[in-house]
Design a protein around this motif. Structure first.
Motif, PDB file in Angstrom:
ATOM      1  N   LYS A 125       0.856  -1.187   0.000  1.00 51.77           N
ATOM      2  CA  LYS A 125       0.000   0.000   0.000  1.00 51.77           C
ATOM      3  C   LYS A 125       0.888   1.232   0.000  1.00 51.77           C
ATOM      4  N   VAL A 142       1.751   4.948   1.100  1.00 52.49           N
ATOM      5  CA  VAL A 142       1.389   5.776   2.247  1.00 52.49           C
ATOM      6  C   VAL A 142       1.889   7.186   1.988  1.00 52.49           C
ATOM      7  N   GLY A 153      -8.420   4.229   5.958  1.00 54.60           N
ATOM      8  CA  GLY A 153      -7.387   4.847   5.129  1.00 54.60           C
ATOM      9  C   GLY A 153      -6.381   5.670   5.917  1.00 54.60           C
ATOM     10  N   HIS A 156      -3.437   5.646   8.547  1.00 62.35           N
ATOM     11  CA  HIS A 156      -2.527   4.705   9.216  1.00 62.35           C
ATOM     12  C   HIS A 156      -2.174   5.192  10.599  1.00 62.35           C
ATOM     13  N   ASN A 215      -3.615   6.603   3.303  1.00 60.33           N
ATOM     14  CA  ASN A 215      -3.558   5.926   2.014  1.00 60.33           C
ATOM     15  C   ASN A 215      -4.306   6.788   0.992  1.00 60.33           C
TER      16      ASN A 215
END
Length: 524
Positions: A2, A4, A32, A34, A50
Motif C-alpha cells: 500500500k 502511504v 485509510g 494509518h 492511504n
C-alpha cells in the motif's frame, strides 16, 4: 504494497491534552488513516494516510467535525528533520563525495551537503524513515568520526546583562555631571530674575546694570570672554559627551554607514553640534576679548543623554526579565536520554545514554524515578506519578499508566517508565513554547514599527528644518537687521552686524535641533 502519503494539518482551537487525545482517537478509526500525531503547542497534526482511500481535505473536514478549525498545510517540508554534524577525518574532495553519495542513496535522506573546509555536514531527512543515530552510524561505517554540533543550551543570545550594565553606566555618568549643570542653570535663572526686579525698581542705567551683572560670581571672567559659568559647564560637558554618549556615537555611525537615519543620529547630531558650536563661540569670544559672555548650549548634551540613556536602560531591564524566563524554560530541557532496546514481551535487551538530539521518533526511552522526560511520548510500560507543573501549572502530580502521553521537561516521580518517543527535537512541547516566546520577543509591536518608520523620516525632516531656520534668519538679518537686534541679547556695537546675524541664526537652528531630540517619539 500500500502506498502511504503524509500530510500536515494546521489545527486551531485545541486547549489541552484531552483535545489532542480526542482528535487522535476519532481519526484512527477512520478508513485509510494509518497513524496520526498531534502536537498541541505547534497546533499541527501529522497524518499518514492511504491516498487511494482518503484525501487530505477529507481529513481536515473530519477534524472540523470534531469542533476544531483545520486547514491542510501546503508546504510539507515542515516535518523534515535537520541534522548538523561535525565530521572529522576527511582529507579530500573524494571523502566528501563518498559521504554525500552514500547518504543520498539512503532511503529517507532528502538532502545532504558536506563542507570540507569547516568539517561540517548538513543533512535533511524524513524522521519517519531514518533518524539521526542511523545517519551518524552510516558515516562511522565509512570510517569517519562524527559528532553533533553542540547547541548552545544556555540561551546566551537572550542575555541582556551586558547591555543593562552599559546603559546603566552611561546613565549614571551622564547624571553625575548633569546635576551640577542643572544647578548652575537654575542659579543663573534666579539671579537673572533678581536682576530684572532690581532693574524694574531702580531705574538704573545700562552701565550700572552691566557692572551688577558681572559682579555675579558665575559671570566673572577668568580670561577675557570666558566666564566661570561657561568654563564650568564646558568642563562638566566633556566627560558626558565622551563617556555618556559613546554608545550613541557608535550606533549613529553604523546607521549613517547604512544610509539610514535613526533616533541615535538625531541625538548625536544635536549634542555634537550644540557642543561644538558652544566651544567655537567661546574661542571666538576669547579671541575677541568680549565684554559680554556669549550664550552657550553646554547644558543641552548632559540633559539629553540623561533622559535617553535612562530610557534605554529601563528598556533593556524589561527585555532582560522576559529573557530570564525564557532561559529558565530552556534550562528545563533534559540533555541526555536513556534509549533501550526491547526484545519480545518487552524484555530489556540493552540500554545506552545518548544526547537528546539523537533520540528518534519511535525510540523507546527509559525514564528513572526523579528523572526528566527528554522527549514527548506515550507510556508503554510502568506506572508512575509525574509532576507536569512546568507546562500545565498543575501542582498535583499526574498518574501515568500505559497509553498516557508525557511531556518533555516534566519530572518523573516514583516509578520507572518506558516511553515511546512521539515528538523529538524541535517538535517537543517545550521547544515549541520556547520558540513562541522567542518569536514574541523578536517581533515588534505594530506601534513600534510605526515609530521606527516615522523616525526614519523624522530625522532628515528635523535636520532640514534647522537648516531652513539657519538660512531664513541669515536672510532676515541682512534684509532687516533691527529684528535680529531686538532678539539678540548682549548685542554691543563692538561686533559687526554680519557676525551678529550669523551667530543668531546659528543659535536658532541649534535650538530647533536640540528641542526635537527629547520629543516623545524619540524617548518612546
Amino acid at each position: 504494497t500500500k502506498t502511504v502519503s503524509k500530510c500536515y494539518v494546521q489545527v486551531t482551537g485545541m486547549t489541552c491534552a484531552s483535545c489532542v487525545a480526542n482528535i487522535e482517537r476519532n481519526l484512527r478509526r477512520e478508513d485509510g488513516i494509518h497513524s496520526i500525531l498531534v502536537a498541541l503547542m505547534a497546533g499541527k497534526a501529522e497524518v499518514r494516510y492511504n491516498p487511494a482511500i482518503i484525501h487530505p481535505s477529507t481529513i481536515a473536514e473530519l477534524i472540523r467535525e470534531l469542533g476544531f478549525g483545520a486547514t491542510v498545510m501546503e508546504n510539507c517540508d515542515e516535518g523534515d528533520g535537520v541534522l548538523e554534524l561535525v565530521v572529522r577525518g576527511m582529507t579530500c574532495a573524494s571523502c566528501v563525495h563518498k559521504i554525500e553519495s552514500t547518504l543520498m542513496k539512503t532511503n529517507g535522506v532528502l538532502y545532504c551537503s558536506v563542507a570540507l573546509a569547516t568539517n561540517k555536514a548538513h543533512i535533511k531527512y524524513d524522521p519517519e524513515l531514518v533518524g539521526p543515530r542511523d545517519i551518524i552510524q552510516m558515516i562511522k561505517d565509512l570510517g569517519f568520526t562524527t559528532s553533533l554540533v553542540k547547541k548552545d543550551r544556555s540561551a546566551s543570545h537572550l542575555d541582556h546583562k551586558q547591555e543593562i550594565r552599559q546603559w546603566r553606566r552611561s546613565f549614571l555618568v551622564s547624571l553625575f555631571f548633569c546635576i551640577p549643570v542643572m544647578g548652575l542653570m537654575i542659579y543663573m535663572m534666579i539671579m537673572d530674575s533678581q536682576l530684572a526686579d532690581a532693574h524694574a525698581h531702580h531705574n538704573m542705567s545700562a552701565e550700572e546694570m552691566e557692572t551688577l551683572h558681572s559682579s555675579m560670581f558665575l559671570e566673572r571672567q577668568l580670561l577675557p570672554g570666558l566666564s566661570v559659568m561657561n568654563f564650568l559647564s564646558f568642563l562638566l560637558c566633556v566627560p558626558v559627551q565622551v563617556f555618556g554618549g559613546w554608545h550613541f556615537y557608535i550606533q549613529a555611525y553604523k546607521a549613517v554607514k547604512h544610509k539610514t537615519a535613526n533616533m541615535d543620529v538625531l541625538i548625536v547630531l544635536a549634542t555634537s553640534i550644540a557642543f561644538v558650536y558652544s566651544f567655537v563661540i567661546l574661542l571666538v569670544a576669547m579671541a575677541e576679548k568680549a565684554k559680554v559672555n556669549p550664550v552657550t548650549f553646554f547644558d543641552t548634551p548632559p540633559m539629553l543623554f540623561v533622559f535617553i540613556s535612562l530610557g534605554r536602560w529601563l528598556e533593556h531591564v524589561a527585555k532582560g526579565k522576559t529573557s530570564e524566563a525564557l532561559a529558565r524554560l530552556i534550562s528545563l530541557q533534559a540533555t541526555e536520554a536513556t534509549i533501550v532496546t526491547l526484545g519480545p514481551d518487552n524484555i530489556l535487551l540493552s540500554e545506552e545514554q545518548v544526547d537528546v538530539e539523537l533520540v528518534q521518533r519511535g525510540d523507546v526511552v527509559k525514564v528513572t524515578p526523579g528523572g526528566k522526560f527528554p522527549v514527548d511520548g506515550r507510556v508503554i510500560e510502568g506506572h508512575s506519578m509525574v509532576d507536569e507543573s512546568l507546562i500545565t501549572g498543575e501542582a498535583m502530580p499526574v498518574t501515568k499508566k500505559p497509553g498516557n502521553t508525557v511531556i518533555a521537561g516534566s519530572i518523573n516521580q516514583n516509578g520507572s517508565l518506558l516511553i515511546s518517543a512521539t515528538h523529538v527535537g524541535a517538535d517537543t512541547t517545550l521547544s515549541q513554547i520556547v520558540k513562541l516566546v522567542e518569536e514574541a520577543q523578536t517581533s515588534k509591536a505594530p506601534i513600534q514599527k510605526f515609530a521606527d518608520k516615522l523616525s526614519g523620516y523624522f530625522v532628515p525632516f528635523i535636520v532640514a528644518v534647522s537648516v531652513v531656520t539657519l538660512f531664513a534668519w541669515i536672510i532676515i538679518g541682512f534684509v532687516d537687521f533691527e529684528i535680529v537686534e531686538k532678539y539678540f541679547l548682549g548685542y554691543n556695537q563692538s561686533i559687526s552686524a554680519a557676525e551678529v546675524v550669523i551667530r543668531f541664526a546659528f543659535q536658532a537652528s541649534i535650538t530647533v535641533l536640540c528641542i526635537a531630540c527629547p520629543c516623545s517619539l524619540g524617548l518612546a
